[in-house]
Design a protein around this motif. Structure first.
Motif, PDB file in Angstrom:
ATOM      1  N   GLY A  55       0.765  -1.242   0.000  1.00 38.76           N
ATOM      2  CA  GLY A  55       0.000   0.000   0.000  1.00 38.76           C
ATOM      3  C   GLY A  55       0.789   1.280   0.000  1.00 38.76           C
ATOM      4  N   GLY A  56       2.114   1.192   0.202  1.00 37.57           N
ATOM      5  CA  GLY A  56       2.926   2.406   0.216  1.00 37.57           C
ATOM      6  C   GLY A  56       2.688   3.235   1.476  1.00 37.57           C
ATOM      7  N   PRO A  57       3.047   4.502   1.436  1.00 36.66           N
ATOM      8  CA  PRO A  57       3.699   5.192   0.311  1.00 36.66           C
ATOM      9  C   PRO A  57       5.158   4.776   0.150  1.00 36.66           C
ATOM     10  N   ARG A  60       6.891   0.955  -8.678  1.00 37.20           N
ATOM     11  CA  ARG A  60       5.432   1.008  -8.777  1.00 37.20           C
ATOM     12  C   ARG A  60       4.860   2.001  -7.778  1.00 37.20           C
ATOM     13  N   LEU A  61       5.403   2.020  -6.567  1.00 36.84           N
ATOM     14  CA  LEU A  61       4.901   2.948  -5.560  1.00 36.84           C
ATOM     15  C   LEU A  61       5.169   4.391  -5.949  1.00 36.84           C
ATOM     16  N   GLU A 100      -0.254   8.876  -5.160  1.00 36.57           N
ATOM     17  CA  GLU A 100      -1.451   9.704  -5.291  1.00 36.57           C
ATOM     18  C   GLU A 100      -1.050  11.080  -5.797  1.00 36.57           C
ATOM     19  N   GLU A 101      -1.675  11.506  -6.881  1.00 32.85           N
ATOM     20  CA  GLU A 101      -1.301  12.773  -7.496  1.00 32.85           C
ATOM     21  C   GLU A 101      -1.944  13.927  -6.757  1.00 32.85           C
TER      22      GLU A 101
END
Length: 316
Positions: A21-23, A93-94, A99-100
């Protein structure tokens, strides 16, 4: 001190969760902790992959103060996946799925994902032109840029005048980079050598809108020599644009940016902004007056720093 079995289990669980799930910075910190490596050792392992990254940068990355964005930094991230025994593309990938920010969702504004992809592409295009990192032996003393926004509110043209100094013998060219707006068509862009240079090889990448052009001086500079040249990139192939920015890999001389709006169509407000990198939050916001008489707005940086500086605006 090695992890006790219970500590190791906790670290593994935290790593698995972060990779899903990151970030990015949490996943990187968890991976380094799970392997029990101090940052100095991580840096040493990276050097064995031919990648140079400072301990300070690694610390910033795992704190979330900065995010890798330059081609060399993205190479480091891929190397870290091997060094830290992570699945391929797990950290990359992360980064690309981050999230932009709200302002990156608007048409005419480049997103973080697009900038990361463009960095990868740019590295390949520069390699095709045999252009090493660091500017090819030139230091910029002054860069004056004029941007024309067309009547459709599109990025119509960018013109640059450079004053440079050679820091080694034999430099006879400059490699210019142009990033088109989302939806642009690089195949329809044109490069014009306007003063003291001529165009050489040109490379384009449709997917990211990156254009790279070789500008030849017809003279070989010696170390310490200065040179002045001017060129332009005719674009006009994308839709409505809402900002103009320039990224600098290192500190340099003066930078001036002027944006001129054609057809009497003026934005309702303009502002200056800065970023440490494409992933960092924007700061240094300052409202800029728009000249109703000259239909233009400008900024001047007496001495640029590494990072991004630009002008953004809002239409009605």
């Amino acid at each position: 001190m090695p992890y006790a079995p219970q500590q190791a289990d906790i670290a593994t669980v935290e790593l698995d969760t972060a990779l899903r799930g990151g970030p990015f910075h949490v996943a990187l910190r968890a991976a380094i902790a799970a392997r029990g490596l101090p940052l100095q050792r991580v840096q040493h392992h990276l050097s064995r992959y031919g990648v140079r990254v400072g301990v300070t940068s690694l610390s910033y990355w795992q704190q979330g103060a900065r995010r890798p964005q330059r081609p060399e930094s993205l190479r480091a991230v891929r190397a870290l996946e091997e060094i830290l025994r992570l699945p391929d593309e797990s950290l990359i990938r992360l980064l690309t799925e981050a999230e932009e920010r709200p302002d990156a969702r608007r048409a005419g504004v480049r997103s973080y994902r697009s900038l990361v992809e463009a960095s990868d592409v740019l590295r390949g295009l520069l390699a095709e032109l045999d252009c090493p990192p660091g500017g090819g032996g030139l230091h910029t003393l002054g860069h004056h840029e004029r941007v024309r926004i067309g009547p459709r509110r599109e990025l119509a043209e960018r013109e640059s005048q450079h004053i440079v100094r050679a820091h080694r013998d034999g430099v006879d060219r400059f490699v210019a980079v142009h990033h088109g707006d989302p939806g642009c068509v690089p195949e329809r862009m044109a490069v014009h050598a306007l003063e003291n240079c001529r165009t050489g090889r040109i490379r384009r990448h449709h997917g990211t809108g990156v254009l790279v052009a070789e500008l030849l001086f017809d003279t070989r500079l010696r170390a310490g020599d200065t040179f002045l040249f001017r060129y332009g990139v005719e674009d006009g192939t994308a839709g409505v644009t809402r900002e103009c920015l320039r990224e600098f890999d290192s500190a340099g001389g003066q930078y001036a940016l002027q944006v001129r709006f054609a057809g009497g169509v003026l934005p309702v407000r303009c502002h200056r902004f800065t970023q440490a990198s494409a992933a960092a939050p924007r700061g240094g916001r300052q409202e800029l007056p728009v000249s109703a008489r000259h239909h233009s707005v400008h900024l001047v940086e007496a001495r640029v720093r590494s990072g991004i500086v630009g002008i953004g605006w809002d239409w009605e």
